[in-house]
Design a protein around this motif. Structure first.
Motif, PDB file in Angstrom:
ATOM      1  N   GLU A 272     -22.627   0.293  -0.340  1.00 17.04           N
ATOM      2  CA  GLU A 272     -23.964   0.426   0.472  1.00 17.04           C
ATOM      3  C   GLU A 272     -23.695  -0.909   1.533  1.00 17.04           C
ATOM      4  O   GLU A 272     -22.844  -1.875   1.316  1.00 17.04           O
ATOM      5  CB  GLU A 272     -25.171   0.239  -0.274  1.00 17.04           C
ATOM      6  CG  GLU A 272     -25.065  -0.946  -1.292  1.00 17.04           C
ATOM      7  CD  GLU A 272     -26.237  -1.088  -2.216  1.00 17.04           C
ATOM      8  OE1 GLU A 272     -27.530  -1.785  -1.916  1.00 17.04           O
ATOM      9  OE2 GLU A 272     -26.092  -0.461  -3.445  1.00 17.04           O
ATOM     10  N   LEU A 273     -24.416  -0.776   2.507  1.00 11.85           N
ATOM     11  CA  LEU A 273     -24.603  -1.771   3.436  1.00 11.85           C
ATOM     12  C   LEU A 273     -26.139  -2.282   3.233  1.00 11.85           C
ATOM     13  O   LEU A 273     -26.901  -1.447   3.135  1.00 11.85           O
ATOM     14  CB  LEU A 273     -24.565  -1.321   4.938  1.00 11.85           C
ATOM     15  CG  LEU A 273     -24.832  -2.154   6.055  1.00 11.85           C
ATOM     16  CD1 LEU A 273     -23.631  -3.199   6.106  1.00 11.85           C
ATOM     17  CD2 LEU A 273     -24.975  -1.506   7.610  1.00 11.85           C
ATOM     18  N   VAL A 274     -26.174  -3.439   3.114  1.00 10.65           N
ATOM     19  CA  VAL A 274     -27.553  -4.230   2.760  1.00 10.65           C
ATOM     20  C   VAL A 274     -27.855  -5.394   3.591  1.00 10.65           C
ATOM     21  O   VAL A 274     -27.002  -6.110   4.012  1.00 10.65           O
ATOM     22  CB  VAL A 274     -27.365  -4.794   1.277  1.00 10.65           C
ATOM     23  CG1 VAL A 274     -28.839  -5.340   0.653  1.00 10.65           C
ATOM     24  CG2 VAL A 274     -26.898  -3.968   0.329  1.00 10.65           C
ATOM     25  N   MET A 275     -29.109  -5.512   3.964  1.00  9.70           N
ATOM     26  CA  MET A 275     -29.796  -6.342   4.828  1.00  9.70           C
ATOM     27  C   MET A 275     -30.787  -6.933   4.212  1.00  9.70           C
ATOM     28  O   MET A 275     -31.663  -6.387   3.860  1.00  9.70           O
ATOM     29  CB  MET A 275     -29.883  -5.880   6.507  1.00  9.70           C
ATOM     30  CG  MET A 275     -28.802  -5.132   7.102  1.00  9.70           C
ATOM     31  SD  MET A 275     -29.183  -3.516   7.691  1.00  9.70           S
ATOM     32  CE  MET A 275     -29.198  -2.393   6.142  1.00  9.70           C
TER      33      MET A 275
ATOM     34  N   GLY B 143     -36.646 -17.202   6.258  1.00  9.46           N
ATOM     35  CA  GLY B 143     -36.059 -17.104   7.779  1.00  9.46           C
ATOM     36  C   GLY B 143     -34.870 -16.767   7.941  1.00  9.46           C
ATOM     37  O   GLY B 143     -34.657 -16.984   9.141  1.00  9.46           O
ATOM     38  N   GLU B 144     -34.078 -16.722   7.065  1.00 12.04           N
ATOM     39  CA  GLU B 144     -32.727 -16.278   7.367  1.00 12.04           C
ATOM     40  C   GLU B 144     -32.276 -14.944   6.912  1.00 12.04           C
ATOM     41  O   GLU B 144     -32.723 -14.389   6.033  1.00 12.04           O
ATOM     42  CB  GLU B 144     -31.690 -17.228   6.226  1.00 12.04           C
ATOM     43  CG  GLU B 144     -31.889 -18.779   6.774  1.00 12.04           C
ATOM     44  CD  GLU B 144     -30.669 -19.640   5.880  1.00 12.04           C
ATOM     45  OE1 GLU B 144     -30.062 -18.952   5.217  1.00 12.04           O
ATOM     46  OE2 GLU B 144     -30.751 -20.820   5.949  1.00 12.04           O
ATOM     47  N   THR B 145     -31.473 -14.234   7.978  1.00 10.55           N
ATOM     48  CA  THR B 145     -30.993 -13.071   7.866  1.00 10.55           C
ATOM     49  C   THR B 145     -29.640 -12.736   7.223  1.00 10.55           C
ATOM     50  O   THR B 145     -28.634 -13.603   7.807  1.00 10.55           O
ATOM     51  CB  THR B 145     -31.167 -12.220   9.101  1.00 10.55           C
ATOM     52  OG1 THR B 145     -32.800 -12.377   9.612  1.00 10.55           O
ATOM     53  CG2 THR B 145     -30.755 -10.833   9.096  1.00 10.55           C
ATOM     54  N   GLN B 146     -29.345 -11.878   6.231  1.00 11.07           N
ATOM     55  CA  GLN B 146     -27.906 -11.596   5.864  1.00 11.07           C
ATOM     56  C   GLN B 146     -27.650 -10.400   5.911  1.00 11.07           C
ATOM     57  O   GLN B 146     -28.325  -9.460   5.496  1.00 11.07           O
ATOM     58  CB  GLN B 146     -28.111 -12.293   4.289  1.00 11.07           C
ATOM     59  CG  GLN B 146     -28.122 -13.868   4.244  1.00 11.07           C
ATOM     60  CD  GLN B 146     -27.040 -14.810   4.948  1.00 11.07           C
ATOM     61  OE1 GLN B 146     -25.974 -14.295   4.845  1.00 11.07           O
ATOM     62  NE2 GLN B 146     -27.655 -16.025   5.357  1.00 11.07           N
ATOM     63  N   VAL B 147     -26.480 -10.018   5.999  1.00  8.68           N
ATOM     64  CA  VAL B 147     -26.001  -8.619   6.108  1.00  8.68           C
ATOM     65  C   VAL B 147     -24.509  -8.544   5.061  1.00  8.68           C
ATOM     66  O   VAL B 147     -23.606  -9.633   5.261  1.00  8.68           O
ATOM     67  CB  VAL B 147     -25.830  -8.128   7.406  1.00  8.68           C
ATOM     68  CG1 VAL B 147     -25.169  -6.552   7.191  1.00  8.68           C
ATOM     69  CG2 VAL B 147     -27.034  -8.181   8.468  1.00  8.68           C
TER      70      VAL B 147
ATOM     71  N   GLY C 129     -39.587 -12.342   1.131  1.00 15.09           N
ATOM     72  CA  GLY C 129     -38.413 -11.690   1.975  1.00 15.09           C
ATOM     73  C   GLY C 129     -38.658 -10.176   2.056  1.00 15.09           C
ATOM     74  O   GLY C 129     -39.476  -9.537   1.357  1.00 15.09           O
ATOM     75  N   HIS C 130     -37.517  -9.682   2.460  1.00 17.55           N
ATOM     76  CA  HIS C 130     -37.527  -8.089   2.569  1.00 17.55           C
ATOM     77  C   HIS C 130     -35.780  -7.538   2.601  1.00 17.55           C
ATOM     78  O   HIS C 130     -35.146  -8.529   2.972  1.00 17.55           O
ATOM     79  CB  HIS C 130     -38.161  -7.244   3.518  1.00 17.55           C
ATOM     80  CG  HIS C 130     -37.871  -7.751   4.749  1.00 17.55           C
ATOM     81  ND1 HIS C 130     -38.230  -8.726   5.691  1.00 17.55           N
ATOM     82  CD2 HIS C 130     -36.789  -7.116   5.541  1.00 17.55           C
ATOM     83  CE1 HIS C 130     -37.722  -8.789   6.777  1.00 17.55           C
ATOM     84  NE2 HIS C 130     -36.801  -7.870   6.865  1.00 17.55           N
TER      85      HIS C 130
ATOM     86  N   HIS D 111     -21.514 -13.370  11.070  1.00 16.80           N
ATOM     87  CA  HIS D 111     -22.580 -13.895  11.968  1.00 16.80           C
ATOM     88  C   HIS D 111     -23.895 -12.811  11.841  1.00 16.80           C
ATOM     89  O   HIS D 111     -23.487 -11.785  12.389  1.00 16.80           O
ATOM     90  CB  HIS D 111     -22.257 -14.221  13.495  1.00 16.80           C
ATOM     91  CG  HIS D 111     -23.285 -14.701  14.156  1.00 16.80           C
ATOM     92  ND1 HIS D 111     -23.747 -15.858  14.143  1.00 16.80           N
ATOM     93  CD2 HIS D 111     -23.900 -14.057  15.400  1.00 16.80           C
ATOM     94  CE1 HIS D 111     -24.539 -16.195  15.038  1.00 16.80           C
ATOM     95  NE2 HIS D 111     -24.539 -15.049  15.885  1.00 16.80           N
ATOM     96  N   THR D 112     -25.056 -13.336  11.764  1.00 16.13           N
ATOM     97  CA  THR D 112     -26.143 -12.659  11.778  1.00 16.13           C
ATOM     98  C   THR D 112     -27.234 -13.297  12.543  1.00 16.13           C
ATOM     99  O   THR D 112     -27.502 -14.448  12.621  1.00 16.13           O
ATOM    100  CB  THR D 112     -26.647 -12.244  10.535  1.00 16.13           C
ATOM    101  OG1 THR D 112     -26.961 -13.307   9.623  1.00 16.13           O
ATOM    102  CG2 THR D 112     -25.752 -11.440   9.608  1.00 16.13           C
ATOM    103  N   THR D 113     -28.209 -12.483  13.110  1.00 17.60           N
ATOM    104  CA  THR D 113     -29.490 -13.084  13.716  1.00 17.60           C
ATOM    105  C   THR D 113     -30.488 -12.111  13.201  1.00 17.60           C
ATOM    106  O   THR D 113     -30.437 -11.002  12.350  1.00 17.60           O
ATOM    107  CB  THR D 113     -29.484 -12.812  15.320  1.00 17.60           C
ATOM    108  OG1 THR D 113     -29.597 -11.491  15.670  1.00 17.60           O
ATOM    109  CG2 THR D 113     -28.132 -13.457  15.775  1.00 17.60           C
ATOM    110  N   ALA D 114     -31.628 -12.370  13.537  1.00 18.68           N
ATOM    111  CA  ALA D 114     -32.900 -11.471  12.986  1.00 18.68           C
ATOM    112  C   ALA D 114     -32.745  -9.880  13.541  1.00 18.68           C
ATOM    113  O   ALA D 114     -33.310  -8.995  12.660  1.00 18.68           O
ATOM    114  CB  ALA D 114     -34.112 -11.978  13.538  1.00 18.68           C
ATOM    115  N   HIS D 115     -31.739  -9.832  14.374  1.00 16.11           N
ATOM    116  CA  HIS D 115     -31.775  -8.445  15.159  1.00 16.11           C
ATOM    117  C   HIS D 115     -30.400  -7.833  15.259  1.00 16.11           C
ATOM    118  O   HIS D 115     -30.157  -6.589  15.638  1.00 16.11           O
ATOM    119  CB  HIS D 115     -32.366  -8.312  16.321  1.00 16.11           C
ATOM    120  CG  HIS D 115     -33.958  -8.748  16.455  1.00 16.11           C
ATOM    121  ND1 HIS D 115     -34.800  -8.175  15.955  1.00 16.11           N
ATOM    122  CD2 HIS D 115     -34.563 -10.041  16.998  1.00 16.11           C
ATOM    123  CE1 HIS D 115     -36.112  -9.087  16.027  1.00 16.11           C
ATOM    124  NE2 HIS D 115     -35.845  -9.932  16.848  1.00 16.11           N
TER     125      HIS D 115
END
Length: 250
Positions: free
Chosen positions: A45-48, A53-57, A78-79, A108-112
């Motif tokens: 699976e791909l999980v985000m 305040g930090e986004t991980q993928v 979080g979510h 590297h990830t950002t919020a979007h």
């Protein structure tokens, strides 16, 4: 490591030939247990997820055994969004066999957005997951071997030799046909036990030889006995459970 908590998770099947299921978990005001028991599962699976305040993928591979994760107090802030892929679908530059029991995080990830295979991608949402998947397909990153899904459903009408079938299943899923069926049988057993079905009936329903066979399977793939699974613990939740098309009977 899909979250499954009453009131805290939403999940849906998909009509995409590449996607098994899409889920999202936003705990909000829900009381979060101290631990999550992640059961063995045969899909990647791909999980985000976003926390503090930090986004991980990350791309998470199949898991051949259970793991127990401590859920920190910040989880409720979080979510999580996850795309579970069907058997036979895989990222061509990232062989599934190398992902078994591990995960690869985006550098590297950002919020979007996030980086996957050196390219920047817009982070999918729960509602547009299939649009994102179609983009991966058009870019040639996500491919599919339809024979794998057919074989796992129990379709034996193929001109391919048994050895070729085994090789293709292993290449696309990272697991053998036997391992996939054993994992899916255990997951189905957990669902039936959770519905109140007696152990002896579960044995007959999903094709175990006897109750000791069921007990060994549950211990191996869930780390719990039938009795422990029936007696829900308020401080521990189980990972996401759902019925797949895999034929679990031999």
């Amino acid at each position: 490591m899909s979250l499954d908590l009453d009131g805290g998770v939403e999940q849906r099947p998909s009509d995409s030939p590449y996607v098994e299921r899409v889920y999202r978990a936003g705990m909000g005001a829900v009381v979060v247990p101290a631990r999550m028991r992640s059961l063995a599962n045969s899909n990647w699976e791909l999980v985000m997820w976003r926390d503090r305040g930090e986004t991980q993928v990350a791309v998470r591979g199949p898991e051949t055994g259970p793991t127990v994760l401590d859920l920190g107090p910040s989880l409720g802030e979080g979510h999580t969004i996850g795309i579970i892929f069907r058997h036979g679908a895989f990222l061509s530059p990232m062989p599934v066999p190398k992902l078994v029991d591990t995960a690869v995080s985006s550098p590297h990830t950002t919020a979007h957005s996030f980086i996957l295979q050196g390219e920047e991608w817009e982070t999918p949402t729960y509602d547009n997951a299939e649009v994102f998947v179609n983009r991966l397909v058009r870019a040639g990153l996500l491919v599919r071997d339809p024979l794998v899904a057919d074989v796992l459903r129990g379709d034996t009408a193929t001109l391919v030799t048994p050895r070729s079938v085994q090789r293709r299943v292993a290449a696309a899923t990272g697991l053998t046909q036997g391992a996939i069926r054993q994992i899916e049988r255990a997951r189905q057993a957990v669902m039936l036990l959770g519905q109140g079905m007696a152990a002896i009936e579960v044995v007959q329903q999903v094709g175990y030889h006897d109750q000791p066979h069921l007990a060994r399977s549950l211990t191996r793939f869930t780390g719990r006995t039938a009795s422990q699974l029936r007696q829900a613990s308020g401080d521990e939740m189980l990972s996401l459970l759902y019925k797949t098309e895999v034929a679990v009977r031999p």
